[in-house]
Design an enzyme around this catalytic site. Structure first.
Site, PDB file in Angstrom:
ATOM      1  N   LYS A 174      39.743 -44.905  35.553  1.00 31.57           N
ATOM      2  CA  LYS A 174      38.735 -43.843  35.681  1.00 31.57           C
ATOM      3  C   LYS A 174      38.519 -43.319  34.259  1.00 31.57           C
ATOM      4  O   LYS A 174      39.224 -42.436  33.781  1.00 31.57           O
ATOM      5  CB  LYS A 174      39.264 -42.743  36.610  1.00 31.57           C
ATOM      6  N   CYS A 282      44.079 -37.025  19.341  1.00 26.99           N
ATOM      7  CA  CYS A 282      45.240 -36.241  19.786  1.00 26.99           C
ATOM      8  C   CYS A 282      46.316 -36.219  18.720  1.00 26.99           C
ATOM      9  O   CYS A 282      47.205 -35.386  18.741  1.00 26.99           O
ATOM     10  CB  CYS A 282      45.812 -36.822  21.060  1.00 26.99           C
TER      11      CYS A 282
HETATM   12  P1  NAD Z   1      39.670 -33.909  29.533  1.00 24.25           P
HETATM   13  O1  NAD Z   1      40.959 -33.363  29.977  1.00 24.25           O
HETATM   14  O2  NAD Z   1      38.467 -33.059  29.604  1.00 24.25           O
HETATM   15  O3  NAD Z   1      39.309 -35.231  30.385  1.00 24.25           O
HETATM   16  C1  NAD Z   1      40.248 -36.266  30.576  1.00 24.25           C
HETATM   17  C2  NAD Z   1      39.954 -36.957  31.889  1.00 24.25           C
HETATM   18  O4  NAD Z   1      40.100 -36.006  32.959  1.00 24.25           O
HETATM   19  C3  NAD Z   1      38.543 -37.518  31.990  1.00 24.25           C
HETATM   20  O5  NAD Z   1      38.593 -38.783  32.607  1.00 24.25           O
HETATM   21  C4  NAD Z   1      37.813 -36.499  32.853  1.00 24.25           C
HETATM   22  O6  NAD Z   1      36.798 -37.078  33.639  1.00 24.25           O
HETATM   23  C5  NAD Z   1      38.908 -35.945  33.729  1.00 24.25           C
HETATM   24  N1  NAD Z   1      38.677 -34.540  34.097  1.00 24.25           N
HETATM   25  C6  NAD Z   1      38.022 -33.605  33.360  1.00 24.25           C
HETATM   26  N2  NAD Z   1      38.004 -32.417  34.011  1.00 24.25           N
HETATM   27  C7  NAD Z   1      38.674 -32.610  35.167  1.00 24.25           C
HETATM   28  C8  NAD Z   1      39.003 -31.755  36.258  1.00 24.25           C
HETATM   29  N3  NAD Z   1      38.640 -30.469  36.280  1.00 24.25           N
HETATM   30  N4  NAD Z   1      39.697 -32.272  37.293  1.00 24.25           N
HETATM   31  C9  NAD Z   1      40.077 -33.558  37.290  1.00 24.25           C
HETATM   32  N5  NAD Z   1      39.780 -34.421  36.274  1.00 24.25           N
HETATM   33  C10 NAD Z   1      39.097 -33.951  35.224  1.00 24.25           C
HETATM   34  O7  NAD Z   1      39.902 -34.465  28.045  1.00 24.25           O
HETATM   35  P2  NAD Z   1      38.814 -35.019  27.019  1.00 24.25           P
HETATM   36  O8  NAD Z   1      38.003 -33.880  26.506  1.00 24.25           O
HETATM   37  O9  NAD Z   1      38.116 -36.191  27.588  1.00 24.25           O
HETATM   38  O10 NAD Z   1      39.765 -35.564  25.860  1.00 24.25           O
HETATM   39  C11 NAD Z   1      40.274 -34.759  24.835  1.00 24.25           C
HETATM   40  C12 NAD Z   1      41.652 -34.248  25.174  1.00 24.25           C
HETATM   41  O11 NAD Z   1      42.529 -35.339  25.404  1.00 24.25           O
HETATM   42  C13 NAD Z   1      42.275 -33.460  24.033  1.00 24.25           C
HETATM   43  O12 NAD Z   1      42.936 -32.366  24.574  1.00 24.25           O
HETATM   44  C14 NAD Z   1      43.253 -34.442  23.419  1.00 24.25           C
HETATM   45  O13 NAD Z   1      44.336 -33.878  22.729  1.00 24.25           O
HETATM   46  C15 NAD Z   1      43.713 -35.170  24.627  1.00 24.25           C
HETATM   47  N6  NAD Z   1      44.296 -36.446  24.289  1.00 24.25           N
HETATM   48  C16 NAD Z   1      45.650 -36.552  24.334  1.00 24.25           C
HETATM   49  C17 NAD Z   1      46.253 -37.738  23.979  1.00 24.25           C
HETATM   50  C18 NAD Z   1      47.741 -37.873  24.014  1.00 24.25           C
HETATM   51  O14 NAD Z   1      48.232 -38.965  23.796  1.00 24.25           O
HETATM   52  N7  NAD Z   1      48.511 -36.830  24.262  1.00 24.25           N
HETATM   53  C19 NAD Z   1      45.467 -38.831  23.592  1.00 24.25           C
HETATM   54  C20 NAD Z   1      44.085 -38.689  23.579  1.00 24.25           C
HETATM   55  C21 NAD Z   1      43.511 -37.483  23.923  1.00 24.25           C
END
Ligand code: NAD
Length: 498
Positions: A174, A282
């Site tokens: 997803k 990240c």
């Molecule tokens: P996000 O949390 O908004 O989205 C991540 C996923 O969750 C997406 O597939 C999205 O569709 C889904 N999602 C979003 N809102 C949701 C909800 N309310 N309920 C259920 N699912 C939901 O993150 P983003 O903006 O796409 O990515 C950036 C974030 O990811 C930053 O915080 C970054 O630090 C983090 N990140 C962390 C790592 C790590 O290894 N720790 C790696 C990459 C990115």
């Protein structure tokens, strides 16, 4: 006319049933370039049913077969790296060389998964008791799901699916609805590599799809990477529904510069790690901790480099930094800089009003350097996830390490020093999952595991590497006896060893 981006089911593109769509932008122009379908609960059911049927076959596949698919996938991804980079850059905004780099890091996980026969070897004990042998094996968990963020649309799925599939699981991806194109290229690559239909499916969507997968009785394990609040939600919901969950969250990575560090090298590192991919990593460095008395010289060196960064569209080879992913995100990042300024922070380099010729509607914000940032200000406490680098001054090593300890996140951290003893003490003391010594973005190689501490990870296993294999398999221990039947007879005592 805009493209419609379909799901991928049973080896081909699939429109699904859900009527909802979400716009996909080219961040460099601000134009909508495609509409991605958003799955509803009937689509979730269809994807899980396909994955379950595929799992029942795939779990019986030989390790030789799985390995040959992995080697072929590796060849195909290498060949198509530029195509991936073009699509990623056009939907995410990052420059193409950076996009190609993320494909390369993902490929390294495929290489790791090529060694799956070695990784799945169990243990064997002959004659544990008289004529009794014991062995342990690891078996796949079943239908696994990967929910991934926008910032690495190829690499993060590739942290998960090669290991999950090599272990004998089926996998539903997803991806982020903001840049869903790479997921379909990946699906095509798996199909061309000879993976049977249904072992890798793609379901596009938003919270409805995620929540449907998290509570679906046919899903066995969920890997999530994204922001901390959603990671918490995914972990709580998935585990309450009885699933194995690993949920990686956000970060606020500190880079500590000790007075004896090579300041030029430290400034280069801070700028590369702070502004690469417009800070949307990240593992980006978002806080530089300058330990007295290096602050003024270090800020000058970072500022000089920051002003020289060329901001422009990702497909222009001279661009070093592209736009951020959406207009709303640009406004949010600007808002943090405004708040910092109002709090008394010094805006040394201000990217808020950056314009790019010929691209008036792109989602631009230039590299921004803030000095004199204080703990408690929102620019310090929150993950901004944009090209904003904060400098905090610290009086001592202990104060600097304390900042990392007191921060809620614990993803990556780095120290810059010429003192081996200080570096060793730091790696021993510091509270974070990934540590760099004179390395600003200490992303572990694929044969180690990637993950943070604190609010950067919910669950206890990191992704890929040995912990990935552990996450995607279940242990089983077999105790067996093939004794002569004439020696048998009933014995109601508790089995003991003799
Ligand atoms: P996000 O949390 O908004 O989205 C991540 C996923 O969750 C997406 O597939 C999205 O569709 C889904 N999602 C979003 N809102 C949701 C909800 N309310 N309920 C259920 N699912 C939901 O993150 P983003 O903006 O796409 O990515 C950036 C974030 O990811 C930053 O915080 C970054 O630090 C983090 N990140 C962390 C790592 C790590 O290894 N720790 C790696 C990459 C990115």
């Amino acid at each position: 006319m805009n493209d419609t981006i379909d799901h991928w089911l049973d080896g081909k593109a699939w429109p699904g049933n859900g009527p909802r769509r979400s716009s996909v932008y080219d961040p460099a122009t601000g134009a909508v370039t495609a509409e991605v379908r958003l799955a509803d609960s009937a689509d979730v059911d269809a994807a899980v049913a396909s994955s379950r049927a595929a799992f029942d076959e795939w779990r019986s596949s030989s390790l030789s077969k799985r390995t040959s698919v992995m080697f072929e996938l590796r060849r195909i991804l290498s060949e198509r790296r530029d195509e991936f980079a073009r699509v990623i850059s056009s939907q995410h905004g990052k420059v193409r060389s950076d996009a190609a780099g993320e494909v390369q890091r993902g490929l390294e996980v495929v290489e790791f998964a090529c060694g799956i026969p070695q990784l799945l070897k169990g243990g064997y004990t002959e004659q544990a008791s008289t004529e009794v042998d014991v062995y342990s094996i690891r078996q796949p968990v079943g239908v696994t799901v990967g929910i991934t963020p926008f910032n690495f649309p190829a690499m993060v799925p590739l942290w998960m699916c090669p290991v999950a599939i090599a272990c004998g699981n089926s996998f539903i991806l997803k991806p982020s609805e903001r840049d869903p194109g790479a997921a379909l290229l990946l699906a095509q690559a798996w199909a061309d590599a000879g993976l049977p239909d249904g072992v890798f499916n793609v379901l596009h969507g938003d919270a409805e799809a995620v929540n449907g997968l998290l509570t679906h009785p046919g899903v066995d394990a969920v890997s999530f990477v994204g922001s901390t609040p959603i990671a918490q939600h995914v972990y709580a919901t998935g585990t309450a529904a009885g699933k194995r969950v690993q949920a990686l969250g956000g970060a606020k990575n500190h880079m500590i510069v000790l007075p004896d560090a090579d300041l030029e090298a430290a400034a280069d590192a801070a700028v590369s790690a702070g502004f690469g991919s417009a800070g949307e990593r990240c593992m980006a460095i978002s806080v530089v901790v300058a330990v007295d008395p290096v602050g003024d010289d270090l800020v000058d060196a970072i500022a000089e480099r920051t002003r020289a960064i060329r901001v422009g569209p990702g497909d222009d080879p001279v661009s070093e930094m592209g736009p951020v992913v959406t207009g709303a995100h640009r406004d949010r990042v600007r808002g943090y800089v405004d708040a910092g300024e109002a709090d008394g922070v010094r805006v040394v380099v201000d990217g808020r009003e950056v314009q790019v010729d010929g691209h008036p509607d792109g989602f631009w914000i230039g590299p921004t350097l803030l000095d004199g940032v204080q703990v408690g200000q929102s620019v310090y406490t929150d993950e901004i996830f944009g090209p904003v680098l904060c400098v905090v001054r610290a009086a001592s090593y202990d104060e600097a390490v304390g900042l990392v300890r007191d921060n809620a996140y614990g993803n990556g951290v780095a120290i810059f020093t010429r003192d081996g003893g200080a570096a060793r003490r730091f790696t021993f003391d510091v509270e974070a999952g990934m540590v760099g010594v004179n390395v600003p973005i200490p992303v572990p190689m694929a044969y180690y595991s990637f993950g943070g501490w604190g609010d950067s990870l919910f669950g206890d296993t990191h992704v890929h590497g040995p912990e990935g294999v552990h996450f995607y398999t279940r242990g089983k221990v077999v105790t067996e006896r093939w004794a002569d039947p004439s020696t048998r007879g009933p014995d109601l005592g508790f089995p003991t060893h003799n």
